[in-house]
Design an enzyme around this catalytic site. Structure first.
Site, short mmCIF file in Angstrom:
data_model
loop_
_atom_site.label_atom_id
_atom_site.label_comp_id
_atom_site.label_asym_id
_atom_site.label_seq_id
_atom_site.Cartn_x
_atom_site.Cartn_y
_atom_site.Cartn_z
N LYS A 85 0.82 -1.22 0.00
CA LYS A 85 0.00 0.00 0.00
C LYS A 85 0.85 1.26 0.00
O LYS A 85 0.33 2.34 -0.28
CB LYS A 85 -0.97 0.00 1.20
CG LYS A 85 -0.33 0.12 2.57
CD LYS A 85 -1.39 0.03 3.66
CE LYS A 85 -0.81 0.15 5.06
NZ LYS A 85 -0.25 1.47 5.32
N ASP A 86 2.15 1.14 0.30
CA ASP A 86 3.05 2.29 0.27
C ASP A 86 3.74 2.47 -1.07
O ASP A 86 4.50 3.42 -1.26
CB ASP A 86 4.13 2.15 1.35
CG ASP A 86 3.56 2.22 2.76
OD1 ASP A 86 2.51 2.85 2.94
OD2 ASP A 86 4.18 1.64 3.67
N THR A 129 -6.10 9.46 12.79
CA THR A 129 -5.68 8.87 11.52
C THR A 129 -5.21 9.99 10.61
O THR A 129 -5.76 11.09 10.65
CB THR A 129 -6.80 8.08 10.82
OG1 THR A 129 -6.30 7.57 9.57
CG2 THR A 129 -8.02 8.95 10.52
N ARG A 133 -8.40 8.28 3.18
CA ARG A 133 -9.34 7.18 2.93
C ARG A 133 -10.13 6.83 4.18
O ARG A 133 -11.37 6.73 4.15
CB ARG A 133 -8.57 5.96 2.42
CG ARG A 133 -9.39 4.67 2.37
CD ARG A 133 -8.49 3.47 2.12
NE ARG A 133 -7.56 3.21 3.21
CZ ARG A 133 -7.85 2.54 4.32
NH1 ARG A 133 -9.08 2.07 4.50
NH2 ARG A 133 -6.93 2.32 5.24
N ARG A 134 -9.41 6.65 5.28
CA ARG A 134 -10.10 6.33 6.53
C ARG A 134 -10.97 7.48 7.00
O ARG A 134 -12.10 7.28 7.46
CB ARG A 134 -9.07 5.96 7.61
CG ARG A 134 -8.41 4.60 7.38
CD ARG A 134 -7.26 4.37 8.34
NE ARG A 134 -6.67 3.04 8.15
CZ ARG A 134 -5.40 2.75 8.35
NH1 ARG A 134 -4.56 3.71 8.73
NH2 ARG A 134 -4.94 1.53 8.16
N ARG A 151 0.55 10.54 12.73
CA ARG A 151 1.67 10.03 11.94
C ARG A 151 2.61 9.25 12.83
O ARG A 151 2.51 9.26 14.05
CB ARG A 151 2.43 11.20 11.28
CG ARG A 151 1.73 11.91 10.14
CD ARG A 151 1.64 11.08 8.87
NE ARG A 151 2.90 10.43 8.54
CZ ARG A 151 3.94 11.03 7.98
NH1 ARG A 151 3.90 12.31 7.70
NH2 ARG A 151 5.04 10.34 7.70
N THR A 156 4.78 4.25 17.68
CA THR A 156 4.57 5.66 17.98
C THR A 156 3.08 5.98 18.06
O THR A 156 2.62 6.70 18.96
CB THR A 156 5.24 6.55 16.91
OG1 THR A 156 6.65 6.31 16.91
CG2 THR A 156 4.99 8.02 17.20
N ARG A 157 2.32 5.45 17.14
CA ARG A 157 0.87 5.71 17.12
C ARG A 157 0.20 5.12 18.36
O ARG A 157 -0.65 5.75 18.97
CB ARG A 157 0.26 5.14 15.84
CG ARG A 157 0.79 5.80 14.58
CD ARG A 157 0.14 5.25 13.33
NE ARG A 157 0.80 5.74 12.13
CZ ARG A 157 0.24 5.83 10.94
NH1 ARG A 157 -1.01 5.46 10.77
NH2 ARG A 157 0.92 6.28 9.90
N CYS A 244 -1.87 8.89 -2.09
CA CYS A 244 -2.36 9.20 -0.75
C CYS A 244 -3.13 10.52 -0.74
O CYS A 244 -3.71 10.88 0.28
CB CYS A 244 -1.20 9.25 0.24
SG CYS A 244 0.00 10.50 -0.15
#
Length: 320
Positions: A85-86, A129, A133-134, A151, A156-157, A244
């Site tokens: 996805k990246d 987020t 998309r989300r 981010r 970290t999240r 993105c």
């Protein structure tokens, strides 16, 4: 006959999840080529370093792949391992997506210490987020929520969530599962609730087009059903300028020789468009055609304005 590669250096990002992915590929390659030297070259990418702005504001998906591609060009590594996805929908001429490996759970996951589901959140709750998309899909069924940017790597999240900065966050289920963090998942976001990102939960291996020996050797890692699914999803995104910057979601599912592709996209005016189609597959070309067909459905509904906002393939000569 597949030649045995003598040296396979894997370029990877430094995050814990990225290294898990590289180590997974390393283990698989060692099992197939026990006489080969398979090492991991860990490096930091611009996408990892710049955390104060949303990804779509600073250059997009390519920020997670540029440094790894430079390593391939310099000859410091033979392959690069990515979360698919990246990976931009088009790669610059020296590079190719050599193989796609078997997909993990493609769903998103709701992570929250206090709320068992997104629907259980109180009005005005704060959700983290940085994915357009989300955010687009969350606002469709919970327009009252306050979406705040989030981010950083997975750890970290989660740390920001644990400090109380959010009531909950949305992450890819695959990353949590791969790192043994399934217990953090309060709710799996079923496809009917939230469509995932194009290529979500699949691993892609990149190399130089000229390395035909690697292209052949890496086929032992290929997973044809996943390859067909992501081919449909990536063609859909390519037709729509997918990056993105575009709040596009898609999910292809192959059942024997039958594939279903679902997609949605949010327009500038706030409208959410949906499309779905099915096809019997006999080749990868059939999967690509299905992706193009679903893209045309969205374009016919008004998705055309997004088509000029795709990412430009990146290429540069390595610095001396």
């Amino acid at each position: 006959m597949t030649s045995t590669p003598k040296l396979l250096r894997i370029a990877s990002r430094k995050s814990r999840l990225a290294l898990w992915q590289a180590e997974h590929v390393q283990s698989r390659l060692k099992s197939h080529y026990p006489e080969s030297s398979v090492d991991i070259i860990a490096m930091s990418t611009e996408g990892d370093r710049v955390l104060d702005r949303a990804l779509y504001e600073i250059g997009g998906k390519g920020l997670f792949t540029k440094e790894l591609e430079l390593a391939l060009l310099r000859g410091d590594a033979e392959i690069a391992v990515h979360s698919l996805k990246d990976v931009p929908m088009t790669l610059a001429e020296p590079f190719c997506l050599a193989v796609v490996m078997e997909r993990e759970d493609p769903r998103d996951a709701w992570v929250s210490p206090g709320y068992s589901s997104i629907h259980a959140l109180p009005e005005g709750a704060i959700v983290g987020t940085s994915s357009l998309r989300r955010e687009a899909q969350l606002k469709t069924f919970r327009p009252d929520l306050r979406i705040q940017p989030l981010r950083g790597n997975l750890d970290t999240r989660l740390a920001k969530l644990d400090r109380g900065e959010f009531d909950g966050i949305v992450l890819a289920a695959a990353g949590l599962k791969r790192l043994g963090l399934s217990h953090r998942i309060a709710q799996y976001c079923d496809i009917e609730l939230m469509l995932p990102a194009v290529g979500q939960a699949a691993l892609g291996i990149e190399c130089l087009v000229q390395r035909e020996d690697l292209l052949e050797a890496l086929q032992v890692l290929a997973h044809r059903p996943t390859q067909l699914e992501v081919s449909a999803e990536r063609e859909l995104a390519l037709q729509l300028g997918g990056s993105c910057r575009v709040p596009l979601a898609a999910h292809a599912k192959l059942d024997r020789d039958q594939m279903t592709l679902k997609a949605c996209i949010r327009l500038n005016d706030g409208r959410m468009l949906h499309a779905e189609d099915h096809a019997k597959l006999s080749s990868q070309a059939d999967a690509v055609e299905l992706g193009a067909r679903v893209a045309r459905q969205l374009i016919d509904q008004g998705a055309t304005p997004w088509m000029s906002q795709g990412e430009t393939p990146w290429v540069n000569a390595p610095s001396s």
